[in-house]
Enzyme design. Sequence first.
Site, PDB file in Angstrom:
ATOM      1  N   ASP A 122      13.179   4.395  36.815  1.00 51.90           N
ATOM      2  CA  ASP A 122      13.700   3.138  36.291  1.00 51.90           C
ATOM      3  C   ASP A 122      13.450   1.999  36.864  1.00 51.90           C
ATOM      4  OD1 ASP A 122      17.258   2.236  35.375  1.00 51.90           O
ATOM      5  OD2 ASP A 122      15.403   1.607  34.709  1.00 51.90           O
TER       6      ASP A 122
ATOM      7  N   CYS B  81      21.704   6.252  26.408  1.00 60.93           N
ATOM      8  CA  CYS B  81      22.501   6.031  27.542  1.00 60.93           C
ATOM      9  C   CYS B  81      23.635   4.850  27.418  1.00 60.93           C
ATOM     10  CB  CYS B  81      21.693   5.635  28.907  1.00 60.93           C
ATOM     11  SG  CYS B  81      22.709   5.860  30.545  1.00 60.93           S
TER      12      CYS B  81
HETATM   13  O1  LIG Z   1      23.303   1.112  31.778  1.00 62.16           O
HETATM   14  C1  LIG Z   1      23.954   0.418  32.790  1.00 62.16           C
HETATM   15  O2  LIG Z   1      24.776  -0.530  32.587  1.00 62.16           O
HETATM   16  C2  LIG Z   1      23.768   0.837  34.304  1.00 62.16           C
HETATM   17  C3  LIG Z   1      24.624   0.338  35.250  1.00 62.16           C
HETATM   18  C4  LIG Z   1      24.568   0.594  36.540  1.00 62.16           C
HETATM   19  C5  LIG Z   1      23.563   1.630  36.715  1.00 62.16           C
HETATM   20  C6  LIG Z   1      22.775   2.503  35.803  1.00 62.16           C
HETATM   21  C7  LIG Z   1      22.888   2.042  34.478  1.00 62.16           C
HETATM   22  N1  LIG Z   1      22.100   2.380  33.381  1.00 62.16           N
HETATM   23  C8  LIG Z   1      21.463   3.779  33.819  1.00 62.16           C
HETATM   24  C9  LIG Z   1      20.304   4.259  32.905  1.00 62.16           C
HETATM   25  O3  LIG Z   1      20.205   5.568  32.893  1.00 62.16           O
HETATM   26  C10 LIG Z   1      20.032   3.421  31.707  1.00 62.16           C
HETATM   27  O4  LIG Z   1      19.532   3.976  30.554  1.00 62.16           O
HETATM   28  C11 LIG Z   1      18.472   3.019  32.272  1.00 62.16           C
HETATM   29  O5  LIG Z   1      18.679   2.134  33.456  1.00 62.16           O
HETATM   30  C12 LIG Z   1      17.655   2.456  31.396  1.00 62.16           C
HETATM   31  O6  LIG Z   1      18.340   1.288  30.785  1.00 62.16           O
HETATM   32  P1  LIG Z   1      17.364   0.389  29.844  1.00 62.16           P
HETATM   33  O7  LIG Z   1      16.282  -0.388  30.558  1.00 62.16           O
HETATM   34  O8  LIG Z   1      18.433  -0.810  29.350  1.00 62.16           O
HETATM   35  O9  LIG Z   1      17.018   1.133  28.504  1.00 62.16           O
END
Ligand SMILES: O=C(O)c1ccccc1NCC(=O)[C@H](O)[C@H](O)COP(=O)(O)O
Length: 230
Positions: A143, A15
């Site tokens: 999440d 992502c």
């Molecule tokens: O990734 C972002 O910046 C974000 C911003 C606002 C809403 C959602 C967002 N990401 C969502 C996702 O699906 C991410 O992959 C998920 O939160 C996991 O992120 P991480 O903990 O950094 O792997």
Amino acid sequence: MTPSSATFRTRIKICGLTREQDVDAAVDAGADAVGFVLYAKSPRAVTVERAAELARRLPPFVVPVLLFVNEAPDRVQAGLVAVPGSMAQFHGDETPELCGQSTAEGGHRWLRAARIPLGAAGAGFDLLNYAASYSQASAILLDAHVDGYGGAGKVFDWSLLPTAVDAHLVLSGGLAPANVGDGIALLRPRCRSLSVDVSSGVETAKGIKDGDKIREFVAAVRAADALLAR
Ligand SMILES: O=C(O)c1ccccc1NCC(=O)[C@H](O)[C@H](O)COP(=O)(O)O
């Protein structure tokens, strides 16, 4: 409820992609889906036009996922039309009705992000009721609940999740090569199917992915699948 076969392959979403080389690295590593953040306040944000441009690099059967946070239904619909084959991920406070309203035209599939409080507070999150409320979602993406909605690289307490959820789940939040296998081992038996999603854990900076980390992450998922298939 549990996967029909011990050889179930955990599906992978990478992502927060913003660059051509990162889309190519995710695809070449074996990602099943790639996420484009259309939430302007995110440091990983891309425009719909940029998401469409990046998504044109995808081979068939790799799904572009468009991430929205409390976006107006007409803008969600416009994004889904602009990126053929895409699905929406609702990562804000969208109600079941709003998710349905935003995706009805064109009958697009969609993901509901459930943001689970960190630490012991996560025990208070009623995932069973939440999944029942969003029964029209293709899957519930789990999440961590942190400021800024998502992409924070934080791990919620997986052990607080129910031992059985009749839904397709996507584990997310602070995943990395070092911990994704544990998450798969713990949660795969608890749901209809389990996928994983990662952003921070495969980056060198927000929105800048690292090909080696992506490959390491995919290898860790495959190793976990192999272990569970024994
Ligand atoms: O990734 C972002 O910046 C974000 C911003 C606002 C809403 C959602 C967002 N990401 C969502 C996702 O699906 C991410 O992959 C998920 O939160 C996991 O992120 P991480 O903990 O950094 O792997």
